[in-house]
Write an enzyme that holds these catalytic residues in place. Structure first.
Site, mmCIF file in Angstrom:
data_model
loop_
_atom_site.group_PDB
_atom_site.id
_atom_site.type_symbol
_atom_site.label_atom_id
_atom_site.label_comp_id
_atom_site.label_asym_id
_atom_site.label_seq_id
_atom_site.Cartn_x
_atom_site.Cartn_y
_atom_site.Cartn_z
ATOM 1 N N TRP A 23 0.591 -1.120 0.012
ATOM 2 C CA TRP A 23 -0.033 -0.049 0.010
ATOM 3 C C TRP A 23 0.884 1.259 -0.152
ATOM 4 O O TRP A 23 0.690 1.932 -0.754
ATOM 5 C CB TRP A 23 -1.053 -0.070 1.217
ATOM 6 C CG TRP A 23 -1.854 1.133 1.256
ATOM 7 C CD1 TRP A 23 -2.268 2.053 0.264
ATOM 8 C CD2 TRP A 23 -2.400 1.585 2.441
ATOM 9 N NE1 TRP A 23 -3.053 2.875 0.823
ATOM 10 C CE2 TRP A 23 -3.457 2.568 2.111
ATOM 11 C CE3 TRP A 23 -2.745 1.239 3.776
ATOM 12 C CZ2 TRP A 23 -4.231 3.378 3.098
ATOM 13 C CZ3 TRP A 23 -3.448 1.561 4.777
ATOM 14 C CH2 TRP A 23 -4.328 2.810 4.365
ATOM 15 N N ASP A 53 1.258 -8.248 -1.507
ATOM 16 C CA ASP A 53 -0.272 -8.085 -1.237
ATOM 17 C C ASP A 53 -0.423 -6.375 -1.997
ATOM 18 O O ASP A 53 0.332 -5.439 -1.480
ATOM 19 C CB ASP A 53 -0.643 -8.042 0.150
ATOM 20 C CG ASP A 53 -2.326 -7.420 0.064
ATOM 21 O OD1 ASP A 53 -3.218 -8.084 -0.384
ATOM 22 O OD2 ASP A 53 -2.436 -6.136 0.674
ATOM 23 N N TYR A 58 -4.343 1.121 -4.798
ATOM 24 C CA TYR A 58 -3.248 2.005 -4.166
ATOM 25 C C TYR A 58 -2.121 2.680 -5.162
ATOM 26 O O TYR A 58 -1.733 2.312 -5.939
ATOM 27 C CB TYR A 58 -2.211 0.720 -3.892
ATOM 28 C CG TYR A 58 -2.646 0.100 -2.451
ATOM 29 C CD1 TYR A 58 -3.994 0.309 -1.980
ATOM 30 C CD2 TYR A 58 -2.270 -1.274 -2.074
ATOM 31 C CE1 TYR A 58 -4.330 -0.325 -1.017
ATOM 32 C CE2 TYR A 58 -2.843 -2.009 -1.105
ATOM 33 C CZ TYR A 58 -3.950 -1.456 -0.329
ATOM 34 O OH TYR A 58 -4.507 -2.413 0.366
ATOM 35 N N HIS A 125 -12.182 -6.110 -1.764
ATOM 36 C CA HIS A 125 -11.628 -5.009 -1.005
ATOM 37 C C HIS A 125 -12.505 -4.372 -0.031
ATOM 38 O O HIS A 125 -13.003 -3.193 -0.215
ATOM 39 C CB HIS A 125 -10.801 -3.966 -1.980
ATOM 40 C CG HIS A 125 -9.813 -3.254 -1.379
ATOM 41 N ND1 HIS A 125 -8.781 -2.418 -2.073
ATOM 42 C CD2 HIS A 125 -9.382 -3.031 -0.092
ATOM 43 C CE1 HIS A 125 -8.100 -1.867 -1.087
ATOM 44 N NE2 HIS A 125 -8.358 -2.232 0.133
ATOM 45 N N SER A 156 -10.811 -9.413 1.595
ATOM 46 C CA SER A 156 -10.246 -8.731 2.435
ATOM 47 C C SER A 156 -11.270 -7.983 3.508
ATOM 48 O O SER A 156 -12.246 -7.467 2.858
ATOM 49 C CB SER A 156 -9.501 -7.560 2.042
ATOM 50 O OG SER A 156 -8.808 -6.856 3.063
HETATM 51 N N1 LIG Z 1 -8.462 -2.939 3.356
HETATM 52 C C1 LIG Z 1 -7.299 -3.712 3.080
HETATM 53 O O1 LIG Z 1 -7.550 -4.568 2.415
HETATM 54 C C2 LIG Z 1 -6.027 -3.201 3.506
HETATM 55 C C3 LIG Z 1 -5.929 -2.042 4.379
HETATM 56 C C4 LIG Z 1 -4.880 -1.750 4.945
HETATM 57 C C5 LIG Z 1 -3.623 -2.403 4.601
HETATM 58 N N2 LIG Z 1 -3.800 -3.427 3.936
HETATM 59 C C6 LIG Z 1 -2.558 -4.252 3.495
HETATM 60 O O2 LIG Z 1 -1.648 -4.452 4.489
HETATM 61 C C7 LIG Z 1 -0.551 -4.058 4.342
HETATM 62 C C8 LIG Z 1 0.251 -3.434 5.887
HETATM 63 O O3 LIG Z 1 -0.527 -2.712 6.472
HETATM 64 P P1 LIG Z 1 -0.170 -1.189 6.549
HETATM 65 O O4 LIG Z 1 0.773 -0.881 5.654
HETATM 66 O O5 LIG Z 1 -1.449 -0.274 6.603
HETATM 67 O O6 LIG Z 1 0.697 -1.064 7.931
HETATM 68 P P2 LIG Z 1 1.533 -1.706 8.884
HETATM 69 O O7 LIG Z 1 2.412 -2.681 8.174
HETATM 70 O O8 LIG Z 1 1.129 -1.947 10.233
HETATM 71 O O9 LIG Z 1 2.690 -0.397 8.983
HETATM 72 C C9 LIG Z 1 3.271 0.115 8.103
HETATM 73 C C10 LIG Z 1 4.155 1.181 8.414
HETATM 74 O O10 LIG Z 1 5.154 1.359 9.322
HETATM 75 C C11 LIG Z 1 6.256 2.057 9.365
HETATM 76 N N3 LIG Z 1 7.193 0.844 9.288
HETATM 77 C C12 LIG Z 1 7.240 -0.435 8.609
HETATM 78 N N4 LIG Z 1 8.175 -1.129 8.973
HETATM 79 C C13 LIG Z 1 9.065 -0.565 9.915
HETATM 80 C C14 LIG Z 1 10.049 -0.638 10.565
HETATM 81 N N5 LIG Z 1 10.830 -1.833 10.525
HETATM 82 N N6 LIG Z 1 10.600 0.188 11.184
HETATM 83 C C15 LIG Z 1 10.090 1.399 11.430
HETATM 84 N N7 LIG Z 1 8.789 1.705 10.731
HETATM 85 C C16 LIG Z 1 8.302 0.618 10.077
HETATM 86 C C17 LIG Z 1 6.135 2.336 7.852
HETATM 87 O O11 LIG Z 1 5.719 3.858 7.777
HETATM 88 P P3 LIG Z 1 6.646 5.116 8.319
HETATM 89 O O12 LIG Z 1 7.954 4.847 8.039
HETATM 90 O O13 LIG Z 1 6.139 6.229 7.612
HETATM 91 O O14 LIG Z 1 6.222 5.075 9.875
HETATM 92 C C18 LIG Z 1 5.102 1.599 7.176
HETATM 93 O O15 LIG Z 1 4.450 2.372 5.981
HETATM 94 C C19 LIG Z 1 -0.706 -2.790 3.324
HETATM 95 O O16 LIG Z 1 0.456 -2.468 2.865
HETATM 96 C C20 LIG Z 1 -1.578 -3.353 2.637
HETATM 97 O O17 LIG Z 1 -0.936 -4.329 1.694
HETATM 98 C C21 LIG Z 1 -4.736 -3.903 3.255
#
Ligand SMILES: NC(=O)c1ccc[n+]([C@@H]2O[C@H](COP(=O)([O-])OP(=O)(O)OC[C@H]3O[C@@H](n4cnc5c(N)ncnc54)[C@H](OP(=O)(O)O)[C@@H]3O)[C@@H](O)[C@H]2O)c1
Length: 331
Positions: A23, A53, A58, A125, A156
């Site tokens: 995303w 994913d 996105y 989605h 999802s």
């Molecule tokens: N409705 C749906 O289907 C839906 C909704 C949400 C997500 N998703 C999927 O789930 C995936 C994961 O969820 P998410 O991206 O929303 O949230 P997440 O994985 O909980 O958090 C991602 C964010 O955390 C920070 N981060 C990641 N790894 C890190 C590390 N090792 N150290 C420090 N900061 C780190 C980055 O932002 P910063 O560096 O800016 O802090 C990153 O963008 C998405 O990419 C997407 O593929 C699907």
């Protein structure tokens, strides 16, 4: 780095237990340059990730196109690429999902964005709950499989009840749901049902939008085009997608109480990912990574030692006292 594989439901696939959430390399997370986006994805793939994913929305296709370009440049064996459809329906209402032509158009667009003849896995989605009561939507997905446009499909979901309803449809191969130290209800009932039916579980938002990395504070500032600035109260989409729906100040307090559990030489993000992998029903965890450093660190989370019984109890205790009252009965 070697990453353990888990069976992806009934598909016959085995995928790495840590995947790549794409995303942030599309949009809605502040600016992520193309070089960083590609480096993040390459780092994940170099370190054994075999599941990506993404979604058609996105960055309005940018995420899919970056994935296409990176996989073309790399050549060789392809990872599984899961995408999503439905959010381009306008208005985004349940009835709109019965428009097969519209769904077919979204699939064709993702085929083109990803540069493939067949999509590996297409997920509805986060449609409105009512869609799970429209069998014709699932019949349409069956037809897309029969036509060879998509290999498999899944959903999802926002809510546990949607997940339980979705897996009544026999060809739903996977359910993507928020599951992390701040969102534990899926483990109460849904995970056992998913295991019984051999449905793959994709754990999303594993770091609670970065909160469970332990790096955020009351003074953290987010870019205007980062959902952590513009969706704090669910203004653009379900509020549960931003910090897992936990109010910011309470989340910070809980994170502080969890800090003592972080093993020496590991990060809180790695602890958060390892905690999710303690659950056998989870097939793949998909942290979103914006650059190569984050991607490598997230993959390494799988190599942490299993959490002790005491550590698991402590996480549960913090969840029940601070977090559950905010989220447990809402999703
Ligand atoms: N409705 C749906 O289907 C839906 C909704 C949400 C997500 N998703 C999927 O789930 C995936 C994961 O969820 P998410 O991206 O929303 O949230 P997440 O994985 O909980 O958090 C991602 C964010 O955390 C920070 N981060 C990641 N790894 C890190 C590390 N090792 N150290 C420090 N900061 C780190 C980055 O932002 P910063 O560096 O800016 O802090 C990153 O963008 C998405 O990419 C997407 O593929 C699907």
């Amino acid at each position: 780095m070697t990453l353990s594989q888990r069976e992806f439901g009934r598909t016959g696939w085995n995928v790495s237990e840590i995947g790549f959430g794409a995303w942030a390399i599309g949009g809605s997370w502040g600016g992520v340059g193309e070089d960083d986006a590609k480096a993040a994805l390459n780092a994940a793939l170099d370190n054994g990730v075999t599941f990506i994913d993404t979604a058609d929305v996105y960055g309005d296709g940018r995420s899919e196109r970056i994935i296409r370009d990176v996989l073309r440049e790399r050549g060789g064996e392809r990872p599984i690429v899961a995408t999503k459809l439905g959010r381009r329906l306008d208005p985004h209402v349940a009835q709109a999902y019965t428009n097969r032509q519209a769904l077919a158009g979204f699939i064709d667009r993702s085929l083109s964005n990803l540069g493939v003849d067949t999509l590996d896995l297409v997920q509805l989605h986060c449609p409105p709950t009512e869609v799970y009561y429209y069998p014709e939507v699932f019949e349409a997905m069956d037809e897309f499989v029969a036509a060879g446009k998509i290999r498999f499909y899944g959903v999802s979901v926002e809510k546990v009840e949607e997940a339980l309803k979705a897996i009544e449809y026999p060809n739903v191969m996977s359910v993507q749901i928020i599951y992390n130290m701040f969102r534990q209800r899926p483990a109460d009932l849904f995970f056992r049902q998913a295991q019984k039916k051999k449905v793959a579980v994709i754990a999303r938002v594993p770091l609670a939008s970065g909160m469970l990395t332990g790096k955020l504070s009351a003074d953290s500032v987010f870019a205007a085009d980062d959902h952590r600035a513009f969706n704090r109260h669910g203004e653009a989409f379900d509020v549960g997608e931003t910090f897992s729906g936990v109010p910011y100040d309470i989340a910070l307090q809980a994170v502080d109480e969890l800090r003592s559990l972080v093993p020496v030489d590991a990060s809180m993000a790695q602890l958060a990912l390892r905690w999710i992998l303690m659950e056998d029903a989870v097939t793949v965890v998909i942290p979103g990574s914006k650059n190569a450093t984050q991607a490598m660190s997230n993959v390494a989370g799988a190599n942490l030692a299993p959490l002790s019984v005491e550590a698991m109890q402590r996480v549960r205790e913090v969840y029940e006292r601070l977090i559950a009252p905010q989220v447990h009965q809402r999703w």
